[in-house]
Enzyme design. Structure first.
Site, short mmCIF file in Angstrom:
data_model
loop_
_atom_site.label_atom_id
_atom_site.label_comp_id
_atom_site.label_asym_id
_atom_site.label_seq_id
_atom_site.Cartn_x
_atom_site.Cartn_y
_atom_site.Cartn_z
N CYS A 59 0.64 -1.44 -0.18
CA CYS A 59 0.30 -0.19 0.03
C CYS A 59 0.94 1.18 0.15
CB CYS A 59 -0.78 -0.32 1.51
SG CYS A 59 -1.37 1.54 1.57
N CYS A 80 0.34 3.79 3.16
CA CYS A 80 0.79 3.15 4.04
C CYS A 80 1.90 3.75 4.46
CB CYS A 80 0.43 1.99 3.91
SG CYS A 80 -1.54 1.33 4.56
#
Ligand code: ZN
Length: 149
Positions: free
Chosen positions: A76, A79
């Site tokens: 991600c 993230c």
């Protein structure tokens, strides 16, 4: 502690942020400003803790502090982008909150229990109960505000 079941007393394995030594920390001592057994420097000091399905509940039960959980995953991008901000926010919130990272791929039970549909998702817990959540990355100031709000 007498009577505690062994699965709840497995110590956390904490890498020292200063010298890299792996420290075994009993979960019950999470709020006692633990120091490294090798170099004597603070082990946590606002450093986010990596937790998973096996130890999340025992740590949340052991701390008196509000807990901020960052659900993330390796693939991600947002993230990854937020990780340094989360770390800095942890330093600003040291002693006021316990910051925790949970890899949602490695901890499917937690991801399911919290109904994580997108990441990053920040979840704020007080006395083990969710009080607020936020989906999408935040800058340092936003994370600190979310936690203090
Ligand atoms: Zn050390």
């Amino acid at each position: 502690m007498p009577g505690m079941n062994s699965s709840t007393t497995v110590p956390l394995q904490l890498p020292c942020p200063h010298c890299g030594a792996t420290n075994r920390l009993p979960v019950a001592r999470i709020d006692e400003a633990p120091v490294c057994g090798r170099c004597g420097q603070p082990l946590l000091a606002g450093q986010p803790l990596d937790l998973d399905d096996s130890n999340f509940d025992s740590v949340v039960a052991a701390t008196q502090l509000p807990v901020l959980v960052d659900f993330w995953a390796a693939w991600c991008g947002p993230c990854q982008a937020m990780a340094p901000a989360f770390k800095q926010a942890g330093q600003q919130l040291a002693g006021k909150a316990l910051l925790v990272k949970v890899n949602s791929d490695d901890s499917p039970r937690l991801a399911a229990r919290f109904g994580i549909r997108s990441i990053p998702t920040l979840v704020k817990l007080q006395a083990g109960q969710e009080v607020q959540r936020q989906s999408g990355a935040l800058p340092v100031a936003g994370i600190v505000r979310f936690m203090q709000g």
